[in-house]
Design an enzyme around this catalytic site. Structure first.
Site, PDB file in Angstrom:
ATOM      1  N   ARG A 306       0.583  -1.510   0.332  1.00 23.69           N
ATOM      2  CA  ARG A 306      -0.021  -0.142  -0.077  1.00 23.69           C
ATOM      3  C   ARG A 306       0.705   0.951  -0.274  1.00 23.69           C
ATOM      4  O   ARG A 306       1.704   1.476   0.766  1.00 23.69           O
ATOM      5  CB  ARG A 306      -0.835  -0.177   1.343  1.00 23.69           C
ATOM      6  CG  ARG A 306      -2.136  -0.961   1.272  1.00 23.69           C
ATOM      7  CD  ARG A 306      -2.679  -1.063   2.390  1.00 23.69           C
ATOM      8  NE  ARG A 306      -4.125  -1.986   2.639  1.00 23.69           N
ATOM      9  CZ  ARG A 306      -4.912  -2.487   3.442  1.00 23.69           C
ATOM     10  NH1 ARG A 306      -3.026  -3.035   3.866  1.00 23.69           N
ATOM     11  NH2 ARG A 306      -5.508  -3.401   3.057  1.00 23.69           N
ATOM     12  N   ARG A 342       1.312  -1.244  -5.531  1.00 18.20           N
ATOM     13  CA  ARG A 342      -0.436  -1.029  -5.526  1.00 18.20           C
ATOM     14  C   ARG A 342       0.093   0.410  -5.868  1.00 18.20           C
ATOM     15  O   ARG A 342       0.696   1.462  -5.005  1.00 18.20           O
ATOM     16  CB  ARG A 342      -1.245  -1.279  -4.396  1.00 18.20           C
ATOM     17  CG  ARG A 342      -2.803  -0.236  -4.932  1.00 18.20           C
ATOM     18  CD  ARG A 342      -3.843  -1.229  -4.231  1.00 18.20           C
ATOM     19  NE  ARG A 342      -3.369  -0.074  -3.507  1.00 18.20           N
ATOM     20  CZ  ARG A 342      -4.800  -0.158  -2.014  1.00 18.20           C
ATOM     21  NH1 ARG A 342      -5.187  -1.821  -1.780  1.00 18.20           N
ATOM     22  NH2 ARG A 342      -4.334  -0.098  -0.876  1.00 18.20           N
ATOM     23  N   ASN A 464     -11.963  -5.689   1.215  1.00 15.94           N
ATOM     24  CA  ASN A 464     -12.192  -4.527   2.396  1.00 15.94           C
ATOM     25  C   ASN A 464     -13.186  -3.376   1.232  1.00 15.94           C
ATOM     26  O   ASN A 464     -14.469  -3.116   1.904  1.00 15.94           O
ATOM     27  CB  ASN A 464     -11.276  -4.045   2.454  1.00 15.94           C
ATOM     28  CG  ASN A 464     -10.367  -5.275   3.303  1.00 15.94           C
ATOM     29  OD1 ASN A 464     -10.575  -5.885   4.170  1.00 15.94           O
ATOM     30  ND2 ASN A 464      -9.071  -4.230   3.548  1.00 15.94           N
ATOM     31  N   ASP A 465     -12.927  -3.268   0.492  1.00 20.75           N
ATOM     32  CA  ASP A 465     -13.716  -2.017  -0.286  1.00 20.75           C
ATOM     33  C   ASP A 465     -14.999  -3.051  -0.792  1.00 20.75           C
ATOM     34  O   ASP A 465     -16.210  -2.244  -0.783  1.00 20.75           O
ATOM     35  CB  ASP A 465     -13.122  -1.693  -1.505  1.00 20.75           C
ATOM     36  CG  ASP A 465     -12.069  -0.055  -0.745  1.00 20.75           C
ATOM     37  OD1 ASP A 465     -12.890   0.454   0.415  1.00 20.75           O
ATOM     38  OD2 ASP A 465     -11.252   0.036  -1.017  1.00 20.75           O
ATOM     39  N   CYS A 512      -6.568  -9.802  -2.210  1.00 18.26           N
ATOM     40  CA  CYS A 512      -5.655  -9.205  -0.633  1.00 18.26           C
ATOM     41  C   CYS A 512      -6.418  -8.385   0.184  1.00 18.26           C
ATOM     42  O   CYS A 512      -5.724  -8.069   1.352  1.00 18.26           O
ATOM     43  CB  CYS A 512      -4.566  -8.288  -1.259  1.00 18.26           C
ATOM     44  SG  CYS A 512      -5.589  -6.791  -2.265  1.00 18.26           S
TER      45      CYS A 512
HETATM   46  C1  PEP Z   1      -9.489  -3.571  -0.280  1.00 18.03           C
HETATM   47  O1  PEP Z   1      -9.835  -3.028  -0.522  1.00 18.03           O
HETATM   48  O2  PEP Z   1      -9.832  -4.926   0.154  1.00 18.03           O
HETATM   49  C2  PEP Z   1      -7.875  -3.676  -0.248  1.00 18.03           C
HETATM   50  C3  PEP Z   1      -7.255  -5.207   0.351  1.00 18.03           C
HETATM   51  O3  PEP Z   1      -7.281  -2.204  -0.368  1.00 18.03           O
HETATM   52  P1  PEP Z   1      -7.770  -0.819   1.315  1.00 18.03           P
HETATM   53  O4  PEP Z   1      -7.961  -1.821   2.327  1.00 18.03           O
HETATM   54  O5  PEP Z   1      -6.427  -0.425   0.685  1.00 18.03           O
HETATM   55  O6  PEP Z   1      -8.534   0.124   0.435  1.00 18.03           O
HETATM   56 MG    MG Z   2      -9.130  -0.966  -0.861  1.00 20.24          MG
END
Ligand code: PEP
Ligand code: MG
Length: 598
Positions: A306, A342, A464-465, A512
């Site tokens: 990240r 990323r 996560n998103d 991820c």
């Molecule tokens: C996600 O969104 O799952 C992700 C891995 O990215 P981030 O948590 O950095 O938004």
């Molecule tokens: Mg994300």
């Protein structure tokens, strides 16, 4: 002692953000003084005192800025201009004189007057179409915050400077603040806001320190220097524990640490299923320093770097050389193992200090990640140059975040090609022959998966998103944290579709998002055909143990069974019924396991 004296033992329940137990003194970093502004009328005979109070606060703010500018090292001097601008704004007629005027005319206290004037000025700036002037609204906010802090006497939190072994208690910690935490000082933290999938909790898990978030107003019961226990696994905070509680938690803490040491040693073992299928288990990192943790826990590479954390907590943007240097540190250590870089996923809950996004009504739906980069080609190109250059030295992959359309992938790849052509022309060593992937984390990308697969070499699922956007649940909001569930049937169906499309098109698919770091989810992900998973470094050993305990045929069967179910509860139950024994015997070895199983 009676409960009323405030010294008796009390338990507060919050959201488990990062497992483990810590016991120590509370250290309050309260920023609320700035947010909650006292508003009151002043007597005519104290109006002048109020004006003087305001002038003193401005003077202090000016001195602070002067000191920061003077301390800026010479090589960063050219960036101090932002602060110079702020110094000018402090005495700007619109802000300075009009606030004094408001105190005098309306007979209101300085904080109230400043707040009113800033709201007014900000409104004016935002109505102007010119993008440059619009950005100045953010400067006004910074400047007025600085004055306000001096007015209310609230100190700016400088987490990096805390020099005691403490447990942090805060209303909220931004991801940037959390990333400044020094492990040898901060044992754990507790916040009033925040949800389980917020970046703040992800960082706590990476750092391996216990954290409980989303305690709400209950945090106000904790006072500086109170003895507290954080049980990050259960999501519980205990204030002023009595002797018996203390002893019991000390024992639990020892058991947890022994377990961690044992499981970390096991991280070195291979990650192959019972029927011989190798699953690559990779680590997610925010900063190069976390790399060691990935290797210590037995990671096969970096599945998600990240990169945005290098852009937070600073007034300027990092240069190509700075970026290259940091990436090179990572690539050199990993040697031939993959490093998935990323591109900048800024904004959302990770706003940059010099950004102008303070006024986005819905930051998660705003100018975030790839959208930001495509609007700021200079920032994007600088990063792409650094990535292409560092790709000469190792096994680098590039990953574009928040892709929601074909046009965005086309545009991102076009910038990559253009950057490679520039480097070629300039005779600078680079490698354009790298794998290109996209994060699948916006529902439209799932719908377009077949078309997107034609454009890239791999998919990385960001649950996560994906959960946030699919289920309409703010990942950082404690009020809806109970609804945030990777085992929602809609999410499982989406992941299945992405895996099926990837298999059909012959591209690699990995995950991820935090979902990948829970051993209970491993049978689902392996059963759907993933050959690589990337997670918080501390989760690697347990996930590897789970991989070793299952076969792909069983995993495929459980996926087929789970997909027939229609509620998260049924899915959760079947999964637990099938794998609890395996978890207990083969993964946790008699230990209680991690937070996700409560
Ligand atoms: C996600 O969104 O799952 C992700 C891995 O990215 P981030 O948590 O950095 O938004
Ligand atoms: Mg994300």
């Amino acid at each position: 002692m009676t409960p009323a004296d405030g010294n008796s033992e009390r338990q507060l329940d919050g959201i488990s953000a990062s497992p483990g137990i810590c016991i120590g003194k509370a250290y309050l970093v309260d920023k609320e003084g700035v947010d909650i502004v006292k508003q009151y009328y002043v007597q005519p005979n104290t109006v002048q005192d109020e004006v003087n109070r305001f002038k003193t606060a401005v003077k202090q703010a000016t001195e602070e800025l002067r000191a920061i500018i003077d301390e800026t090292p010479d090589d960063l001097r050219q960036h101090a201009y932002i602060l110079e601008t702020h110094m000018v704004l402090l005495k700007d007629k619109m802000l300075y004189e009009r606030t004094i005027e408001a105190i005098e005319k309306e007979k209101i206290n300085a904080e109230w007057a400043l707040k009113k004037i800033v709201a007014n000025v900000k409104g004016m700036f935002l109505e102007i179409a010119d993008a440059y002037l619009k950005e100045r609204a953010a400067d006004i906010v910074h400047v007025s915050d600085r004055i306000m802090r001096n007015l209310v006497g609230a100190e700016q939190v400088n987490i990096g400077a805390i020099d005691k072994r403490v447990i942090l208690i805060a209303d909220d910690l931004s991801p940037a603040e959390t990333s400044q935490i020094q492990l040898e000082r901060i044992m754990g933290f507790v916040t009033a806001r925040g949800g389980r999938a917020s970046h703040t909790s992800i960082i706590a898990r990476t750092l391996g320190i216990p954290a409980v978030l989303g305690l709400g107003k209950a945090t106000q019961q904790i006072r500086n220097d109170d003895l507290i226990i954080i049980d990050g696994t259960a999501g519980v905070v205990i204030i002023n524990p009595d002797e018996e509680t203390l002893l019991s938690f000390e024992e639990q803490k020892n058991r947890w640490e022994e377990y961690q040491a044992r499981i970390t040693r096991k991280g070195r073992l291979a990650s192959e299923t019972l029927d011989g299928v190798k699953i690559n288990i990779m680590g997610n990192i925010e900063l190069p320093e976390e790399l060691v943790s990935v290797l210590d826990h037995g990671g096969d590479g970096i599945g998600l770097y990240r990169t945005e954390f290098q852009y937070l907590s600073r007034p300027d943007f990092p240069s190509e050389f700075e970026l290259y240097d940091r990436y090179k540190d990572v690539v050199d250590v990993l040697a031939h193992r993959p490093v998935t870089i990323r591109t900048l996923d800024i904004n959302g809950d990770k706003a940059i200090a010099n950004g102008s996004m303070a006024d986005e009504a819905n930051p998660a739906l705003g100018l975030r990640a790839i959208r930001y980069c495509l609007k700021k080609p200079d920032v994007f190109r600088t990063q792409l140059r650094a990535i292409l250059r560092v790709a000469v030295h190792g096994n680098v992959r590039i990953l574009f975040p928040m892709i929601s359309s074909i046009e965005e992938v086309d545009a991102a790849i076009a910038y990559l090609d253009e950057t490679a052509a520039d480097l070629q022309r300039e005779g600078i060593a680079h490698n354009r022959d790298i794998e290109i992937g996209i994060m699948v984390e916006v529902p439209s990308a799932v719908a377009l998966a077949d078309l997107l697969a034609e454009k890239v070499d791999f998919f990385s699922i960001g649950t996560n998103d994906l959960i946030q956007y699919t289920l309409a649940i703010d990942r950082g909001n404690r009020e809806v944290a109970h609804l945030y569930n990777p085992l929602h049937p809609a999410i499982l169906r989406m992941i299945k579709r992405i895996c099926d499309v990837a298999a059909e098109k012959g591209i690699m698919v990995t995950m991820c998002g935090e979902m990948a770091g829970d051993p209970l989810h491993v049978p689902i992900l392996v059963g759907m055909g993933m050959s690589e998973l990337s997670m918080n470094p501390h989760a690697i050993p347990e996930v590897k143990s789970m991989v070793r305990a299952i076969s792909t045929t069983d995993a495929e069967q459980i996926v087929a069974d789970l997909l027939k179910l229609s509620t998260s509860e049924q899915i959760d139950k079947l999964l637990h019924d099938t794998y609890n024994q395996t978890l207990k015997e083969k993964v946790y070895n008699g230990h209680n396991g991690v937070a996700a199983h409560h």
